[in-house]
Design a protein around this motif. Structure first.
Motif, short mmCIF file in Angstrom:
data_model
loop_
_atom_site.label_atom_id
_atom_site.label_comp_id
_atom_site.label_asym_id
_atom_site.label_seq_id
_atom_site.Cartn_x
_atom_site.Cartn_y
_atom_site.Cartn_z
N MET A 47 2.40 -1.26 9.52
CA MET A 47 1.84 0.06 9.74
C MET A 47 2.62 0.83 10.80
N GLY A 48 3.05 0.11 11.84
CA GLY A 48 3.79 0.77 12.92
C GLY A 48 5.14 1.29 12.48
N LEU A 49 5.76 0.65 11.50
CA LEU A 49 7.04 1.15 10.98
C LEU A 49 6.84 2.42 10.16
N VAL A 50 5.69 2.53 9.49
CA VAL A 50 5.38 3.78 8.78
C VAL A 50 5.28 4.92 9.79
N ALA A 51 4.59 4.66 10.90
CA ALA A 51 4.50 5.69 11.95
C ALA A 51 5.87 6.04 12.49
N ALA A 52 6.73 5.03 12.67
CA ALA A 52 8.08 5.28 13.19
C ALA A 52 8.88 6.14 12.24
N LEU A 53 8.72 5.94 10.94
CA LEU A 53 9.43 6.79 9.96
C LEU A 53 8.93 8.22 10.02
N GLU A 54 7.64 8.39 10.29
CA GLU A 54 7.12 9.75 10.48
C GLU A 54 7.72 10.38 11.73
N TRP A 55 7.78 9.63 12.83
CA TRP A 55 8.39 10.17 14.04
C TRP A 55 9.86 10.50 13.81
N LEU A 56 10.54 9.66 13.03
CA LEU A 56 11.96 9.90 12.75
C LEU A 56 12.16 11.21 11.99
N GLY A 57 11.31 11.46 11.01
CA GLY A 57 11.34 12.74 10.31
C GLY A 57 12.36 12.86 9.20
N GLN A 58 13.00 11.77 8.80
CA GLN A 58 13.96 11.81 7.70
C GLN A 58 13.27 11.38 6.40
N PRO A 59 13.75 11.87 5.24
CA PRO A 59 13.06 11.58 3.97
C PRO A 59 12.96 10.09 3.69
N ASN A 108 11.34 -10.83 -1.85
CA ASN A 108 11.34 -11.40 -0.51
C ASN A 108 10.78 -12.82 -0.59
N PRO A 109 11.63 -13.83 -0.65
CA PRO A 109 11.17 -15.21 -0.80
C PRO A 109 10.23 -15.69 0.30
N ARG A 110 10.21 -15.02 1.43
CA ARG A 110 9.30 -15.42 2.51
C ARG A 110 7.88 -14.96 2.26
N GLY A 111 7.69 -14.10 1.26
CA GLY A 111 6.35 -13.64 0.94
C GLY A 111 5.70 -12.86 2.06
N GLU A 112 6.44 -11.93 2.64
CA GLU A 112 5.93 -11.16 3.78
C GLU A 112 6.26 -9.69 3.60
N THR A 113 5.61 -8.87 4.38
CA THR A 113 6.00 -7.48 4.59
C THR A 113 6.33 -7.35 6.08
N PRO A 114 7.15 -6.35 6.43
CA PRO A 114 7.69 -5.27 5.62
C PRO A 114 8.97 -5.67 4.89
N VAL A 115 9.28 -4.84 3.88
CA VAL A 115 10.56 -4.89 3.19
C VAL A 115 11.07 -3.46 3.10
N LEU A 116 12.34 -3.26 3.38
CA LEU A 116 12.94 -1.94 3.23
C LEU A 116 13.98 -1.98 2.12
N LEU A 117 13.82 -1.09 1.15
CA LEU A 117 14.85 -0.89 0.14
C LEU A 117 15.69 0.29 0.60
N LEU A 138 8.25 -0.99 1.93
CA LEU A 138 7.10 -1.71 1.40
C LEU A 138 6.28 -2.18 2.59
N TYR A 139 5.05 -1.71 2.67
CA TYR A 139 4.19 -2.01 3.81
C TYR A 139 2.91 -2.68 3.33
N GLY A 140 2.36 -3.57 4.16
CA GLY A 140 1.24 -4.39 3.73
C GLY A 140 -0.11 -3.90 4.18
N PHE A 141 -1.12 -4.25 3.38
CA PHE A 141 -2.50 -4.05 3.77
C PHE A 141 -3.30 -5.27 3.34
N PRO A 142 -4.36 -5.62 4.02
CA PRO A 142 -4.97 -4.92 5.16
C PRO A 142 -4.34 -5.34 6.49
N LEU A 143 -4.30 -4.41 7.43
CA LEU A 143 -3.89 -4.66 8.81
C LEU A 143 -2.49 -5.24 8.93
#
Length: 233
Positions: free
Chosen positions: A15-27, A48-57, A6-11
């Protein structure tokens, strides 16, 4: 089941973790979260009680929060060492050092800017004071970042790693807030430019903007946030 970020917008820094998952190359899958509305809902706060992103399931159904924890989760699955290094090596220690610095002091330095931006009806003098505070903090942290960057193209050599992903999700805030002057931190700004031109980072930013580029094939699709919140209600 594939992990879902779960990634947040705007800004969002995520976003950098999304890029890292692309570099990793796993589904993996993604779920886009509006940080100005959806992230504050009761349903999201149960996730996420802290009301923040990111969250990974995770693939086994666990909920993992905090950038550092998610980065370490990615590192543990990086069997081919595409974005990390063998445990116990000096390079791995350096990776953790850089991520720790970026995820704490470097990121936190921007807090006064975000507070000033979010408080639209606040006293102008108060907002100006917040921006002055943010300007000093951001530039001090950029000076420290400039000292940490070596002569290699990326933070830890000739290829981007998790440290670069965590960095670029936050470092682009400097231009957004007009917090740093062009030319003051040449190594830092060169690294930002190099990462922003990286295909995985461009993909992550396009997804953040609501576009749907395919990426390198590791992304299996976007999951509507409402669907995830119903499952985890």
């Amino acid at each position: 089941m594939e992990p879902t970020l779960l990634y947040g917008f705007p800004l969002g820094s995520s976003m950098g973790l999304v890029a890292a998952l692309e570099w990793l190359g796993q589904p993996y899958r993604l779920s886009r979260v509006d940080m100005l509305s959806e992230m504050k809902s009761p349903e999201y706060l149960r996730l996420n009680p802290r009301g923040e992103t990111p969250v990974l399931l995770t693939g086994d159904g666990r909920v993992l929060t905090e950038t550092m924890a998610i980065a370490l989760w990615i590192e543990a699955r990086d069997r081919d060492r595409r974005v990390s290094f063998d445990p116990g090596t000096p390079q791995a220690d350096r990776l953790h050092q850089l991520i720790g610095f970026i995820n704490t002091g470097f990121t936190a330095a921007f807090t006064p800017y975000w507070i000033a931006l979010e408080q639209e009806d606040a006293d102008p003098d108060y907002k100006a004071a917040l921006r002055r505070l943010g300007h000093g903090a951001v530039n001090e942290r950029h000076a420290r970042m400039e000292e940490l960057i070596g002569d290699s193209p990326y933070l830890l050599g000739d290829r981007p790693t998790l440290a670069d992903g965590v960095f670029i999700g936050v470092a682009r805030w400097g231009a957004f807030h007009q917090a740093v002057r062009t030319g003051d931190y040449p190594k830092t700004q060169a690294l930002i430019a190099r990462l922003m031109a990286d295909p995985a980072v461009a993909f992550a930013q396009a997804r953040e903007d609501g576009e749907t580029p395919p990426g390198n094939g590791a992304l299996l699709g976007e999951v509507p946030l409402a669907e995830l919140l119903n499952v985890h209600a």
